[in-house]
Design a protein around this motif. Structure first.
Motif, mmCIF file in Angstrom:
data_model
loop_
_atom_site.group_PDB
_atom_site.id
_atom_site.type_symbol
_atom_site.label_atom_id
_atom_site.label_comp_id
_atom_site.label_asym_id
_atom_site.label_seq_id
_atom_site.Cartn_x
_atom_site.Cartn_y
_atom_site.Cartn_z
ATOM 1 N N CYS A 779 0.830 -1.196 0.000
ATOM 2 C CA CYS A 779 0.000 0.000 0.000
ATOM 3 C C CYS A 779 0.868 1.252 0.000
ATOM 4 O O CYS A 779 1.993 1.245 0.495
ATOM 5 C CB CYS A 779 -0.945 0.005 1.188
ATOM 6 N N ASP A 780 0.361 2.300 -0.592
ATOM 7 C CA ASP A 780 1.115 3.539 -0.643
ATOM 8 C C ASP A 780 0.230 4.706 -0.235
ATOM 9 O O ASP A 780 -0.900 4.536 0.195
ATOM 10 C CB ASP A 780 1.724 3.740 -2.039
ATOM 11 N N PHE A 781 0.774 5.867 -0.378
ATOM 12 C CA PHE A 781 0.098 7.089 0.042
ATOM 13 C C PHE A 781 -1.316 7.197 -0.519
ATOM 14 O O PHE A 781 -2.255 7.558 0.179
ATOM 15 C CB PHE A 781 0.938 8.288 -0.420
ATOM 16 N N TYR A 782 -1.457 6.845 -1.796
ATOM 17 C CA TYR A 782 -2.747 7.080 -2.454
ATOM 18 C C TYR A 782 -3.832 6.127 -1.967
ATOM 19 O O TYR A 782 -5.009 6.461 -1.998
ATOM 20 C CB TYR A 782 -2.571 7.039 -3.981
ATOM 21 N N ASP A 783 -3.428 4.952 -1.493
ATOM 22 C CA ASP A 783 -4.416 4.044 -0.888
ATOM 23 C C ASP A 783 -5.020 4.670 0.372
ATOM 24 O O ASP A 783 -6.229 4.643 0.593
ATOM 25 C CB ASP A 783 -3.747 2.714 -0.494
ATOM 26 N N ILE A 784 -4.145 5.218 1.192
ATOM 27 C CA ILE A 784 -4.617 5.795 2.454
ATOM 28 C C ILE A 784 -5.399 7.080 2.186
ATOM 29 O O ILE A 784 -6.396 7.360 2.828
ATOM 30 C CB ILE A 784 -3.420 6.091 3.400
ATOM 31 N N LYS A 785 -4.918 7.827 1.197
ATOM 32 C CA LYS A 785 -5.620 9.053 0.832
ATOM 33 C C LYS A 785 -7.060 8.735 0.428
ATOM 34 O O LYS A 785 -7.992 9.456 0.772
ATOM 35 C CB LYS A 785 -4.878 9.744 -0.320
ATOM 36 N N SER A 786 -7.210 7.631 -0.276
ATOM 37 C CA SER A 786 -8.553 7.235 -0.694
ATOM 38 C C SER A 786 -9.434 6.937 0.523
ATOM 39 O O SER A 786 -10.616 7.268 0.550
ATOM 40 C CB SER A 786 -8.435 6.024 -1.630
ATOM 41 N N ASP A 787 -8.838 6.335 1.552
ATOM 42 C CA ASP A 787 -9.615 6.048 2.763
ATOM 43 C C ASP A 787 -10.072 7.346 3.442
ATOM 44 O O ASP A 787 -11.194 7.460 3.925
ATOM 45 C CB ASP A 787 -8.782 5.221 3.746
ATOM 46 N N ILE A 788 -9.171 8.330 3.451
ATOM 47 C CA ILE A 788 -9.514 9.614 4.087
ATOM 48 C C ILE A 788 -10.627 10.299 3.298
ATOM 49 O O ILE A 788 -11.578 10.826 3.879
ATOM 50 C CB ILE A 788 -8.273 10.541 4.123
ATOM 51 N N GLU A 789 -10.497 10.277 1.967
ATOM 52 C CA GLU A 789 -11.532 10.916 1.137
ATOM 53 C C GLU A 789 -12.871 10.224 1.328
ATOM 54 O O GLU A 789 -13.904 10.862 1.457
ATOM 55 C CB GLU A 789 -11.118 10.889 -0.337
ATOM 56 N N TYR A 790 -12.815 8.912 1.376
ATOM 57 C CA TYR A 790 -14.044 8.143 1.589
ATOM 58 C C TYR A 790 -14.684 8.530 2.914
ATOM 59 O O TYR A 790 -15.880 8.787 3.012
ATOM 60 C CB TYR A 790 -13.704 6.656 1.558
ATOM 61 N N LEU A 791 -13.841 8.575 3.954
ATOM 62 C CA LEU A 791 -14.342 8.891 5.290
ATOM 63 C C LEU A 791 -14.983 10.273 5.308
ATOM 64 O O LEU A 791 -16.116 10.449 5.751
ATOM 65 C CB LEU A 791 -13.177 8.834 6.295
ATOM 66 N N LEU A 792 -14.269 11.254 4.766
ATOM 67 C CA LEU A 792 -14.773 12.617 4.841
ATOM 68 C C LEU A 792 -15.976 12.825 3.937
ATOM 69 O O LEU A 792 -16.924 13.508 4.294
ATOM 70 C CB LEU A 792 -13.659 13.601 4.495
ATOM 71 N N LYS A 793 -15.939 12.212 2.760
ATOM 72 C CA LYS A 793 -17.067 12.394 1.856
ATOM 73 C C LYS A 793 -18.315 11.704 2.382
ATOM 74 O O LYS A 793 -19.432 12.093 2.064
ATOM 75 C CB LYS A 793 -16.718 11.899 0.450
ATOM 76 N N SER A 794 -18.116 10.658 3.200
ATOM 77 C CA SER A 794 -19.274 9.951 3.736
ATOM 78 C C SER A 794 -19.916 10.687 4.895
ATOM 79 O O SER A 794 -21.103 10.556 5.126
ATOM 80 C CB SER A 794 -18.870 8.556 4.220
ATOM 81 N N CYS A 795 -19.133 11.417 5.663
ATOM 82 C CA CYS A 795 -19.750 11.965 6.870
ATOM 83 C C CYS A 795 -19.562 13.463 7.030
ATOM 84 O O CYS A 795 -20.029 14.035 7.987
ATOM 85 C CB CYS A 795 -19.264 11.228 8.108
ATOM 86 N N SER A 796 -18.874 14.072 6.125
ATOM 87 C CA SER A 796 -18.641 15.495 6.311
ATOM 88 C C SER A 796 -19.109 16.236 5.067
ATOM 89 O O SER A 796 -19.152 15.667 3.977
ATOM 90 C CB SER A 796 -17.148 15.729 6.536
ATOM 91 N N GLN A 797 -19.447 17.497 5.217
ATOM 92 C CA GLN A 797 -19.790 18.270 4.034
ATOM 93 C C GLN A 797 -18.610 19.143 3.653
ATOM 94 O O GLN A 797 -17.537 19.045 4.223
ATOM 95 C CB GLN A 797 -21.042 19.083 4.273
ATOM 96 N N ASN A 798 -18.793 19.983 2.649
ATOM 97 C CA ASN A 798 -17.724 20.846 2.154
ATOM 98 C C ASN A 798 -16.566 20.042 1.592
ATOM 99 O O ASN A 798 -15.433 20.487 1.603
ATOM 100 C CB ASN A 798 -17.158 21.743 3.275
ATOM 101 N N THR A 799 -16.816 18.815 1.136
ATOM 102 C CA THR A 799 -15.687 18.021 0.700
ATOM 103 C C THR A 799 -15.116 18.513 -0.622
ATOM 104 O O THR A 799 -14.057 18.078 -1.021
ATOM 105 C CB THR A 799 -16.054 16.534 0.594
ATOM 106 N N SER A 800 -15.811 19.426 -1.268
ATOM 107 C CA SER A 800 -15.210 20.015 -2.477
ATOM 108 C C SER A 800 -14.015 20.872 -2.079
ATOM 109 O O SER A 800 -13.159 21.164 -2.901
ATOM 110 C CB SER A 800 -16.246 20.849 -3.223
ATOM 111 N N THR A 801 -13.973 21.275 -0.819
ATOM 112 C CA THR A 801 -12.844 22.087 -0.364
ATOM 113 C C THR A 801 -11.777 21.256 0.324
ATOM 114 O O THR A 801 -10.887 21.785 0.974
ATOM 115 C CB THR A 801 -13.327 23.163 0.622
ATOM 116 N N LEU A 802 -11.899 19.924 0.225
ATOM 117 C CA LEU A 802 -10.917 19.034 0.863
ATOM 118 C C LEU A 802 -9.585 19.158 0.140
ATOM 119 O O LEU A 802 -9.505 18.982 -1.072
ATOM 120 C CB LEU A 802 -11.427 17.592 0.798
ATOM 121 N N ILE A 803 -8.545 19.474 0.872
ATOM 122 C CA ILE A 803 -7.235 19.683 0.258
ATOM 123 C C ILE A 803 -6.157 18.915 1.007
ATOM 124 O O ILE A 803 -6.128 18.909 2.244
ATOM 125 C CB ILE A 803 -6.897 21.192 0.234
#
Lengths: 965, 367
Positions: A779-803
């Protein structure tokens, strides 16, 4: 606490089995943790007397004994059994208990009353009374006694040692258990030694110091069974007859004379030392007497020794044993001093304050945390006193509130905790000074804790003993001592500090309130009878409104009948009788004064508990909850729930770990060298010494634990608080309640403790679990990044501003070039990245490790959104390829394209990234796939070309990109 | 496959052969010399076509059969080519016969085409067979900690009853952890708490009760909360870990009684054990409740009925209400506290508490 059944029954004997009594005590708040027989199980052992003894013809060490096991009485009635009257209760007749009779094995008729038994014990001798295991007897280690031949001589039984019967040694003699000459021949040994006795273990709650004695438990059993505790009265009458007492007041200095016993004609009669109470708030009652001419070498009566042993107390010498016995019986710890070792008079004072009386009443202000670390004595070093305790421990009495008993020169006892060796009573002591005092619980508790001493006496004083029992207990001890060790006693003198006497105060009680609080409809009759049975004093408050209630009281009997208690009609468990409630004004009907030994009862609720307890918690009704509490939303809309986060991470293959919030300083420092973690004063081990500043510390520990256990693929997460000192920052958290932040002044800087709820993860090994169909990638950085995006997009709003962005100050635990700051709407959420290779190497972890940590409070919970209309017109895709500097992050390119593309540009995808021949290695080629669409019309080429032109112009100009092909 | 027209289904098969025989007979009656020989072949042709079509193994065979039977120079065309020789009155019937045999042959051809397509598809599908029992691909499902699962379960029960979930700080001050809970400095209960301290006098909370005080101070009465979370005591052996989890509950309202507490306890225990249970209340002592009780539940342990101590509870002590700023004359309340770890151990049959905090994947992945 151990309660011996026979002893209890001597005090109070309800017609119940011991199991029933135990259940009754348990449901009354005295949890019985164990009931066991006091002794090992054996049967068929009777008392016999060796009437003839000859040597064995064929064995040097064996002898042939003729043993009488049955007395020559036609009726078979036992002989003198008065020896054990102290352990027997005449009222035992109504409970099932084996009769005290001669051996019950069916041998008596068929066997001669004198048996021939071969014995090897050294102490077998003529006239000795010993336990005889008859043929058919069963001994504790499952031995069955049979007729045997020993070297040619038939033996009809076995003479037993204490060891063989597994009963505690009564005497130090080895070999056969030697019984007193008064032991009745033929009597079952179990009956004689009271071996059928049961011992129950009670776990007492901290508030019931009054029950740390036989008297206390007996009082409870009496109340629970509506019986009178007549034993106490008998004892009072008995002691009242023999005791000549004189009471003196503390301030009545002039009458503090040497008290001589007028009846004592010996010329060198010791006088009672002068007693001075210099710390009256810590010691308000002190009773004492002197007994001279004692023999402290006598053997203790069997019954007394037996009770001490079964109660778990070691026998020391008769005087100490008797004082211990009285403590077990009445709950008053006593102390005996060797009279001749006392220098002059007795002073009860604080240590290091020989001359002045310093009352330290502001004990409450002493901060425990500080006093535990460094305890500055309140006086200079020269004046610190020392005391060597009975257990040999030498104490320097540094605690400012150390209460001591002192003579004219030095402390001779740590008051209420342990005596000193300098005045210890030993077997040669002939005169003793006997003390029975009341020491304040707080004083003893602090001292005992400070010096780390736990004694039976301290245990009782800490929990509060009866402040009125000192005289009575001393009288009881004196009486026992005179009977057992002999001698002559001075009368008892008591010193009391009148202003410091503890009295229980009257508590106004409303019967309505009782019922409202319990949800019951108990009648005044029941309530008052319960209170009376607990020894409370009741006064009526006359009130016109409630006169009808009070009239019942006059009819109340001192003791309520059982039928009243158990009759379900006497308290119908339906709804509250509304007649009882007249608005919020609850009028008190009674004034209830608890007995002096119940200092734990101070408020109405305490009385209500007593009523409920004696009535029976399990007889109280159950009522559904009715409430005026508006049921509002349970979801805090300003927070994403941890539960949601946990479920989402679990769905992404993360398993939840729970690690300790305190971690090792070295690991914490390795990961977060810029933080100063908060250390515990008293950690359990260096591994758990400081509070974590990040969840990573615990997770790395959990990761290493699993790697050591042959796991290769680990995905763990944890949620919880992280702790840091922050400076001059308004640190608040939003866990439903605003945390009150503790402030700590260090010079001008205000330090605050920040406690932030975080979620963190740790990953190592392959991206997916090993699979047969594909080669697995680590696994590399992008695998974990995907988990973070999934987590935030599932339960948080404003994810268009996720940086995900790189900043100058990345956490030192992370690889500086494989890590990112995560932000949402410009709010810093946390970090993601690869564990720094240096740390990975230090920890000897083989595969790369990825970590993330997010601040839960910075998530934006999803709000209801307005939907965007969907275009009915076709979308057009265009690809453009750029050659661009590798240092420029994708985010910047994307932002630039987005900004310049205008509203027609609906989506940007990276089609490809690659190195191109012919360009420098600081550059790369990126192909973008752009998607254009309009809501209300089909796009024409011209529009798209315009947009593309704007985009390419912008990226050429601002990003120095070159357009390819 | 095309829809087969109703009249050619097996059940409705018109008696073609009979029709042919009856037409021939009728025509012979009118004109005994009429030559009907080729009409008589119809039945034979049909049988022959049936056999030939059934033997076709591919679409090419089927196409050839189609043209040899139905083509312009096909067998049937040659039979009906002398149509005009027959008397006028019989022509409609003969026409019907002609159509019918053609349609029947066409149907047979169509059916065989479909059959062949089906056979071909079946063969292709058979070649595509996979082993469905092989392991799946993708991310594994993660596991929530057993303590978390029990906690969520309890939260469901209490939120359904109108409780609010509240958490609080774990580094607490002395006031919230002890003093406000009616445990003044010198109280013996402090000694039993084995507290972890910090240099500034703050401490790690020894129970979740401080959150009750904070909730009372924040929201006042009436109140219904549960306060799950980590708590700390310096103690470590098989039944004690220095950190563990509690869940406390608090109701404050007018006329809340001990009877209400019993009701809640009974319902909660039946929820947890998903069964009728016998509970017992034992008077106990906690500084912050009066009266206080321990709850025992009767369970079968090794074939023997035993009382298991499950949690402590009681009516909130007036001093605690006072510390929380609530008028104890108007409001009463009850509180209860339980160990989540203990309940997790009870539910999953875990014997050693320390397993819960070792974070061994072999342990965690069982839940």
């Amino acid at each position: 606490m151990k309660i011996i059944e026979s002893w209890l029954r001597e005090w109070i004997n309800p017609p119940l089995t011991i199991k029933q009594i135990a259940d009754q005590l348990t449901t009354a708040g005295f949890e019985v943790t164990d009931i066991h027989k006091a002794n090992a199980n054996f049967s068929g052992v009777v008392i016999g007397e060796i009437v003839a003894i000859t040597s064995h013809p064929n064995a040097e060490r064996l002898r042939i004994c003729e043993v009488t096991v049955q007395i020559q009485s036609p009726h078979g009635s036992p002989g003198d059994i008065n020896v054990v009257t102290n352990t027997k209760n005449t009222s035992l007749a109504n409970i099932p208990s084996p009769p005290h009779s001669i051996a019950t094995l069916s041998l008596s008729s068929s066997l001669p009353t004198t048996l021939t038994i071969v014995c090897g014990a050294q102490n077998a001798r003529l006239g000795l009374k010993v336990p005889v295991a008859l043929i058919g007897a069963k001994l504790p280690s499952d031995i069955k006694i049979q007729k045997t031949k020993l070297r040619g001589i038939e033996s009809y039984g076995m003479l037993c040692s204490a060891k063989e019967l597994q009963i505690p040694q009564v005497t130090e003699v080895t070999g056969l258990l030697e019984l007193p000459t008064t032991a009745p021949i033929g009597m079952d040994l179990r009956d004689y030694l009271n071996l059928n006795d049961s011992v129950i273990e009670i776990e007492l709650t901290a508030n019931r110091g009054d029950c740390l004695s036989m008297l206390g438990i007996a009082r409870e059993v009496a109340a629970l069974n509506h019986l009178t505790l007549s034993k106490l009265e008998e004892m009072q009458i008995h002691l009242g007859k023999i005791g000549q007492t004189k009471k003196m007041l503390n301030d009545d200095i002039s009458t503090q004379l040497r008290n001589h016993n007028d009846n004592n004609h010996q010329c060198n009669t010791p006088h009672l030392p002068k007693i001075t109470l210099l710390a009256p708030s810590a010691c308000s009652n002190y009773a004492a007497c002197v007994i001279e001419g004692i023999n402290n070498k006598v053997a203790l009566p069997l019954w007394l020794k037996d009770r001490l042993e079964k109660s778990g107390l070691r026998s020391i010498n008769p005087v100490v044993d008797i004082t211990n016995y009285v403590m077990l019986e009445l709950g008053q710890p006593l102390h005996a001093f060797a009279y001749h070792k006392i220098d002059g008079d007795i002073v009860v004072r604080y240590a290091n304050s020989k001359t002045t009386c310093i009352e330290k009443t502001d004990i409450n202000e002493i901060n425990y945390a500080n006093s535990a670390v460094s305890n500055e004595p309140n006086s200079n070093k020269e004046s610190i006193e020392y005391l060597v305790l009975l257990d040999g421990k030498q104490l320097s009495l540094t605690h400012p509130n150390t209460l001591v008993i002192a003579d004219n020169t030095q402390p001779i006892a740590l008051a209420g905790i342990m005596g000193g060796t300098n005045t210890a009573v030993d077997e040669n002591t002939t005169t003793i000074f006997l003390e029975s005092a009341y020491f304040a619980p707080e004083t003893i508790r602090q001292t005992a804790r400070h010096y780390g001493l736990q004694t039976d006496a301290a245990y009782r004083f800490e929990r509060g003993i009866d402040p009125t029992i000192q005289m009575f207990a001393l009288n009881r001890a004196r009486d026992l001592l005179l009977n057992i060790v002999g001698g002559h006693a001075t009368p008892i003198t008591t010193k009391s500090a009148e202003q410091h006497q503890l009295t229980t105060k009257a508590i106004p009680l409303s019967l309505v309130r009782v019922n409202r609080f319990l949800g019951t409809t108990l009648t005044p009759h029941i309530i008052t009878n319960i209170l009376l049975s607990l020894g409370m004093h009741i006064e009526e408050i006359h009130n016109d409104k409630y006169l009808n209630l009070n009239t019942d009281l006059s009819k109340c009997d001192r003791y309520i009948s059982r039928s009243d208690f158990n009759n379900p009609d006497s308290a119908t468990h339906t709804q509250l009788n509304t007649n009882f409630i007249l608005g919020d004004d609850i009028v008190n009907d009674l004034k209830v004064t608890p007995p002096p030994y119940r200092s734990d009862i101070t408020i109405v609720e305490d009385l209500i508990e007593e009523i409920a307890r004696i009535y029976g918690y399990n007889k109280l009704p159950t009522l559904p909850i009715k409430t005026t509490c508006a049921v509002k939303t349970h979801k805090d809309k300003t927070l994403v729930s941890e539960r949601e986060i946990k479920n989402l991470l679990a769905a992404r293959g993360y398993t939840e770990a729970i690690t300790y919030s305190f971690v090792s300083l070295s690991l914490e420092k390795m990961l977060n060298p810029n933080c100063t973690p908060i250390p515990l004063i008293n950690p359990l081990s260096p591994e758990h010494a400081v509070m974590r500043t990040s969840l990573w510390t615990g997770l790395i520990g959990a990761l290493m634990y699993n790697l050591k256990r042959q796991q290769t693929r680990v995905r763990l997460f944890e949620t919880g608080l992280c702790f840091r000192h922050v400076t001059n920052k308004n640190a608040t958290t939003k866990l439903g309640i605003k945390f009150e932040i503790v402030e700590e002044k260090e010079g001008d800087i205000t330090q605050k403790t920040e406690q932030k709820p975080m979620v963190a993860g740790i990953v190592t090994g392959t991206t997916f679990a090993e699979h047969w169909s594909s080669k697995n990638s680590i696994c590399d950085f992008y695998d974990i990044k995907s988990d973070i995006e999934y987590l935030l997009k599932s339960c948080s709003q404003n994810t268009s501003t996720l940086i995900f962005d790189i900043k100058d100050h990345m956490p030192p635990a992370l690889h500086p070039k494989h890590s990112a700051v995560i932000s949402l709407a410009e709010r810093n959420l946390g970090y993601i990245g690869k564990l720094h290779p240096h740390i990975q190497q230090t920890l000897e972890i083989k595969e790369p490790v990825y970590l993330f940590e997010l601040d839960i409070q910075s998530f934006f919970p999803k709000k209801t959104l307005n939907f965007m209309p969907i275009s009915k017109f076709p979308a057009v895709e265009r690809d453009i390829s750029l050659i661009i500097d590798r240092e420029i992050p994708w985010q910047r390119i994307k932002d630039k394209v987005q900004e310049s593309g205008g509203e027609l540009l609906r989506d940007i995808k990276i089609f490809d990234i690659y190195q191109v021949d012919g360009i420098t290695n600081t550059q790369q080629s990126i192909t973008l796939r752009l998607r254009f669409q309009h809501l209300s019309h089909t796009l024409v080429d011209n529009e798209i070309d315009n947009a593309i032109h704007k985009i390419t112009t912008a990226i050429k100009r601002d990003l120095n990109a070159v357009l390819r092909g | 496959m095309t829809q087969i027209s109703g009249k050619f289904t097996e059940q409705n098969q018109p008696p073609l052969e009979e029709l042919v025989v009856s037409v021939i007979q009728a025509m012979k009656q009118e004109n005994p010399n009429i030559d009907c020989s080729y009409l008589l072949q119809i039945s034979a042709i049909k049988k022959q076509a049936q056999i030939a079509i059934a033997a076709a193994t591919n679409n090419h065979d089927v196409d050839q059969l189609r043209s040899s039977y139905l083509g312009k120079r096909g067998v049937l065309a040659s039979i009906f080519k002398n149509f005009a020789e027959f008397p006028l009155a019989f022509r409609p019937t003969l026409g019907r016969i002609s159509n019918q045999i053609k349609e029947e042959v066409l149907h047979l051809l169509q059916r065989r085409t479909n059959e062949l397509a089906q056979i071909k598809l079946t063969t292709i599908l058979a070649q595509q067979a996979i082993d469905v029992t092989l392991p799946a691909r993708g991310q594994n499902y993660g596991h929530l900690h057993p303590v978390t699962q029990v906690r969520h379960d309890f939260e469901d029960f209490f939120t359904a009853m109108g409780f609010k979930i509240v958490e609080g700080p774990e580094i607490e001050d002395d006031f919230h952890n002890f003093t406000a809970l009616n445990i003044p400095f010198s109280h013996p209960a402090r000694a039993q708490h084995d507290t972890f301290y910090f240099a500034d006098g703050t401490l790690l909370r020894t129970h979740t009760s401080p959150v009750q005080i904070r909730a009372m101070q924040t929201w006042g009465a009436p109140l219904r909360i549960i306060t799950p979370g980590r708590v700390y005591r310096c103690d470590s052996d098989a039944t004690h870990t220095p950190m563990f989890h509690q869940l406390e509950g608090l109701i404050i309202d007018e006329n809340v009684s001990f009877a209400n507490l019993r009701w809640l306890v009974q319902n909660f225990m039946e929820y947890f054990f998903a069964d009728k249970v016998t509970t017992r209340l034992r008077p106990s002592y906690f500084p912050f409740t009066e009266p206080s009780a321990e709850i025992d539940v009767q369970r079968e342990v090794n074939g023997e009925m035993r009382w298991l101590e499950v949690f402590g509870c009681g009516m909130v002590h007036p001093n605690v209400l006072k510390a929380g700023g609530i008028d104890s004359k108007r409001y009463s309340g009850f509180a209860f506290g339980l160990g989540l770890d203990r309940f997790a151990m009870l539910r999953y049959g875990i014997s050693d508490l320390r397993l819960l905090f070792e974070n061994d994947l072999e342990f965690l992945e069982q839940f």
